[in-house]
Design a protein around this motif. Structure first.
Motif, PDB file in Angstrom:
ATOM      1  N   ALA A  74       0.855  -1.069   0.105  1.00  0.00           N
ATOM      2  CA  ALA A  74       0.011  -0.052   0.058  1.00  0.00           C
ATOM      3  C   ALA A  74       0.729   1.112   0.012  1.00  0.00           C
ATOM      4  O   ALA A  74       0.721   2.173  -0.801  1.00  0.00           O
ATOM      5  N   ALA A  75       1.908   1.234   0.808  1.00  0.00           N
ATOM      6  CA  ALA A  75       3.071   2.229   0.854  1.00  0.00           C
ATOM      7  C   ALA A  75       3.605   2.509  -0.435  1.00  0.00           C
ATOM      8  O   ALA A  75       3.632   3.679  -0.969  1.00  0.00           O
ATOM      9  N   ASP A  76       4.046   1.530  -1.078  1.00  0.00           N
ATOM     10  CA  ASP A  76       4.596   1.448  -2.322  1.00  0.00           C
ATOM     11  C   ASP A  76       3.823   2.087  -3.327  1.00  0.00           C
ATOM     12  O   ASP A  76       4.133   3.085  -4.406  1.00  0.00           O
ATOM     13  N   ILE A  77       2.552   1.687  -3.374  1.00  0.00           N
ATOM     14  CA  ILE A  77       1.563   2.240  -4.438  1.00  0.00           C
ATOM     15  C   ILE A  77       1.244   3.749  -4.303  1.00  0.00           C
ATOM     16  O   ILE A  77       1.307   4.501  -5.196  1.00  0.00           O
ATOM     17  N   ALA A  78       1.115   4.059  -2.935  1.00  0.00           N
ATOM     18  CA  ALA A  78       0.921   5.484  -2.742  1.00  0.00           C
ATOM     19  C   ALA A  78       2.095   6.431  -3.210  1.00  0.00           C
ATOM     20  O   ALA A  78       2.265   7.535  -3.449  1.00  0.00           O
ATOM     21  N   THR A  79       3.183   5.585  -3.025  1.00  0.00           N
ATOM     22  CA  THR A  79       4.407   6.676  -3.409  1.00  0.00           C
ATOM     23  C   THR A  79       5.157   6.116  -4.676  1.00  0.00           C
ATOM     24  O   THR A  79       6.336   6.681  -4.983  1.00  0.00           O
ATOM     25  N   GLY A  80       4.457   5.302  -5.513  1.00  0.00           N
ATOM     26  CA  GLY A  80       5.002   5.022  -6.853  1.00  0.00           C
ATOM     27  C   GLY A  80       6.394   4.322  -6.649  1.00  0.00           C
ATOM     28  O   GLY A  80       7.326   4.351  -7.354  1.00  0.00           O
ATOM     29  N   PHE A  81       6.428   3.439  -5.545  1.00  0.00           N
ATOM     30  CA  PHE A  81       7.662   2.473  -5.242  1.00  0.00           C
ATOM     31  C   PHE A  81       8.810   3.697  -5.252  1.00  0.00           C
ATOM     32  O   PHE A  81      10.165   3.373  -5.515  1.00  0.00           O
ATOM     33  N   GLY A  82       8.532   4.849  -4.514  1.00  0.00           N
ATOM     34  CA  GLY A  82       9.544   5.882  -4.259  1.00  0.00           C
ATOM     35  C   GLY A  82       9.872   6.808  -5.237  1.00  0.00           C
ATOM     36  O   GLY A  82      10.824   7.597  -5.247  1.00  0.00           O
ATOM     37  N   PHE A  83       9.249   6.661  -6.514  1.00  0.00           N
ATOM     38  CA  PHE A  83       9.608   7.486  -7.732  1.00  0.00           C
ATOM     39  C   PHE A  83       8.745   8.913  -7.528  1.00  0.00           C
ATOM     40  O   PHE A  83       9.060   9.684  -8.192  1.00  0.00           O
ATOM     41  N   TRP A  84       7.779   8.854  -6.845  1.00  0.00           N
ATOM     42  CA  TRP A  84       7.278  10.137  -6.783  1.00  0.00           C
ATOM     43  C   TRP A  84       6.790  10.375  -5.055  1.00  0.00           C
ATOM     44  O   TRP A  84       6.847   9.368  -4.182  1.00  0.00           O
ATOM     45  N   TRP A  85       6.684  11.663  -4.880  1.00  0.00           N
ATOM     46  CA  TRP A  85       6.333  12.005  -3.288  1.00  0.00           C
ATOM     47  C   TRP A  85       7.539  11.708  -2.353  1.00  0.00           C
ATOM     48  O   TRP A  85       7.511  11.050  -1.444  1.00  0.00           O
ATOM     49  N   ARG A  86       8.574  11.862  -3.381  1.00  0.00           N
ATOM     50  CA  ARG A  86      10.213  11.304  -2.545  1.00  0.00           C
ATOM     51  C   ARG A  86      10.363  11.716  -1.435  1.00  0.00           C
ATOM     52  O   ARG A  86      10.989  10.957  -0.516  1.00  0.00           O
ATOM     53  N   ALA A  87      10.172  13.012  -0.888  1.00  0.00           N
ATOM     54  CA  ALA A  87      10.566  13.671   0.056  1.00  0.00           C
ATOM     55  C   ALA A  87       9.733  12.668   1.371  1.00  0.00           C
ATOM     56  O   ALA A  87      10.193  12.953   2.527  1.00  0.00           O
ATOM     57  N   ARG A  88       8.673  12.227   1.197  1.00  0.00           N
ATOM     58  CA  ARG A  88       7.928  11.396   2.205  1.00  0.00           C
ATOM     59  C   ARG A  88       7.913  10.032   1.990  1.00  0.00           C
ATOM     60  O   ARG A  88       7.365   9.269   2.886  1.00  0.00           O
ATOM     61  N   ALA A  89       8.693   9.680   0.963  1.00  0.00           N
ATOM     62  CA  ALA A  89       8.328   8.052   0.513  1.00  0.00           C
ATOM     63  C   ALA A  89       9.179   7.290   1.825  1.00  0.00           C
ATOM     64  O   ALA A  89       8.518   6.362   2.153  1.00  0.00           O
ATOM     65  N   GLN A  90      10.228   7.592   2.166  1.00  0.00           N
ATOM     66  CA  GLN A  90      10.797   6.823   3.573  1.00  0.00           C
ATOM     67  C   GLN A  90       9.924   7.040   4.610  1.00  0.00           C
ATOM     68  O   GLN A  90       9.832   5.969   5.434  1.00  0.00           O
ATOM     69  N   ARG A  91       9.276   8.013   5.206  1.00  0.00           N
ATOM     70  CA  ARG A  91       8.373   7.978   6.059  1.00  0.00           C
ATOM     71  C   ARG A  91       7.142   7.208   6.034  1.00  0.00           C
ATOM     72  O   ARG A  91       6.842   6.463   6.842  1.00  0.00           O
ATOM     73  N   VAL A  92       6.545   7.485   4.617  1.00  0.00           N
ATOM     74  CA  VAL A  92       5.501   6.320   4.507  1.00  0.00           C
ATOM     75  C   VAL A  92       5.713   5.014   4.550  1.00  0.00           C
ATOM     76  O   VAL A  92       4.950   4.212   5.122  1.00  0.00           O
ATOM     77  N   LEU A  93       7.020   4.478   4.128  1.00  0.00           N
ATOM     78  CA  LEU A  93       7.263   2.989   3.971  1.00  0.00           C
ATOM     79  C   LEU A  93       7.581   2.672   5.467  1.00  0.00           C
ATOM     80  O   LEU A  93       7.415   1.560   5.687  1.00  0.00           O
ATOM     81  N   GLY A  94       8.112   3.487   6.362  1.00  0.00           N
ATOM     82  CA  GLY A  94       8.316   3.380   7.637  1.00  0.00           C
ATOM     83  C   GLY A  94       7.338   3.072   8.569  1.00  0.00           C
ATOM     84  O   GLY A  94       7.024   2.117   9.182  1.00  0.00           O
TER      85      GLY A  94
END
Length: 374
Positions: free
Chosen positions: A84-104
């Motif tokens: 779910a986190a990967d889909i929300a952040t495009g596997f880190g390709f977008w929303w990069r500033a928050r991708a780490q936090r969302v994945l965590g």
């Protein structure tokens, strides 16, 4: 074949979770890549060994087998959250500033949900109360209580001491009868003399009755039947009895076993209830198969009790199970017949449940009210 499926699916979950967790800065900066992946591979090998050994043997092999199934359940829940986190952040390709936090956050959520699912799986089943108005039930039987318990899955996970605790729970409900609706064992007979003692502790003046489920037939069904008979349980294998004056209890053999033997899904019920009955009738059928439900309602059965679905056990499998069994859990009305499906007291596979815990069902039977004068 089943082990192969578990190997493939479990391996995909395992390495996906390992890969996504290692993308987290707190992990990657503290654990060398070589150590992380060597550990992941070793854990994967332990998982494969556990799947191969299985969890049905009631000896030391249960431990690696149960680890494998629990690990599969944990990895499934973790995969849901991380994906779910990967889909929300495009596997880190977008929303990069928050991708780490969302994945965590997803990783923490996965751990919490998996822990909650294990808690729900190992806790004592809860008591769920149902009230059923039964056509043709004599007024003298209004308020009679029966307790339904299904999908105990006794075996390596749940032994005679676990059953003793369930006996105490059931007795506290003061049932007139106890109805065991299939999958009493995981696969093989329990093989514990203490089981008969536990079962004889059930206090039900109108008896303890059982039908077979699919899991009884995965092992030595006749030995399982004798084990429960030694404990005072009486089996309804395509037969019926008068539970009380004016109240019939009928039970059919597991429909899956009959179909594997070349029969039809409704043949046993057709022979058991060849014509519509005007007696108050309770039918025990482990699997809530649609043809059985429809025929039972057409033959005048007032109450049908089933299990098998586990309520989906681990969300979102409930949606898949409901596709096969539209009446997933709880009480449903089918014409004049009430259908009650229990999510079961035990669990299958990983000892996990997300969201609901196991259950024991207390059913109070009610006679129809006289029609109001016009």
């Amino acid at each position: 074949m089943f082990s192969i499926v578990l190997n493939v699916i479990g391996s995909l979950f395992h390495f996906y979770v390992a890969h996504r967790l290692y993308r987290l800065d707190p992990v990657r900066t503290r654990v060398p890549a070589t150590a992380w992946w060597v550990g992941a591979v070793l854990l994967w090998l332990v998982y494969l060994a556990g799947v191969h050994l299985g969890d049905e043997a009631i000896d030391w092999r249960w431990w690696p087998g149960q680890f494998a199934l629990t690990w599969l359940g944990v990895m499934f829940v973790m995969t849901l959250c991380l994906l779910a986190a990967d889909i929300a952040t495009g596997f880190g390709f977008w929303w990069r500033a928050r991708a780490q936090r969302v994945l965590g956050i997803a990783a923490v959520a996965g751990v919490v949900l998996a822990g909650f699912a294990i808690f729900q799986g190992v806790r004592a089943p809860v008591v769920v109360e149902q009230e059923v108005v039964m056509p043709n039930l004599p007024a003298a039987l209004d308020g009679i209580v029966v307790v339904m318990v299904t999908d105990l899955h006794l075996g390596a996970q749940r032994r005679a001491d676990w059953m003793e605790d369930r006996v105490a729970q059931i007795n506290a409900l003061n049932p007139a009868a106890v109805l065991m609706v299939g999958d009493q064992v995981e696969d093989n007979p329990l093989g514990e003399p203490r089981l008969a003692t536990a079962l004889r502790g059930l206090k039900a003046p109108r008896g303890v009755w059982a039908v077979t489920g699919n899991h009884e037939f995965y092992g030595d069904v006749e030995t399982t039947v004798r084990e429960f008979e030694d404990g005072g349980v009486r089996w309804l294998r395509d037969r019926k009895v008068e539970l009380a004056p004016g109240l019939v209890l009928a039970g059919i053999e597991d429909v899956g076993s009959r179909m594997r033997a070349g029969g039809t899904i409704t043949a046993d019920l057709d022979a058991l209830l060849p014509a519509s009955t005007n007696m108050a009738t309770i039918l025990l059928s482990h699997i809530p198969a649609a043809p059985v439900i429809d025929m039972a309602a057409a033959r005048g059965v007032g109450l049908m009790l089933s299990g098998h679905t586990h309520g989906g056990q681990i969300w979102p499998f409930s949606y898949l199970v409901q596709h096969r069994f539209p009446q997933l859990v709880g009480q449903h009305q089918v014409d004049q017949m009430a259908l009650v499906i229990s999510r079961g007291a035990g669990s299958w596979g990983p000892r996990m449940r997300l969201w609901q815990p196991g259950e024991i069902v207390k059913i109070t039977l009610r006679a129809p009210r006289p029609a109001d004068p016009t």
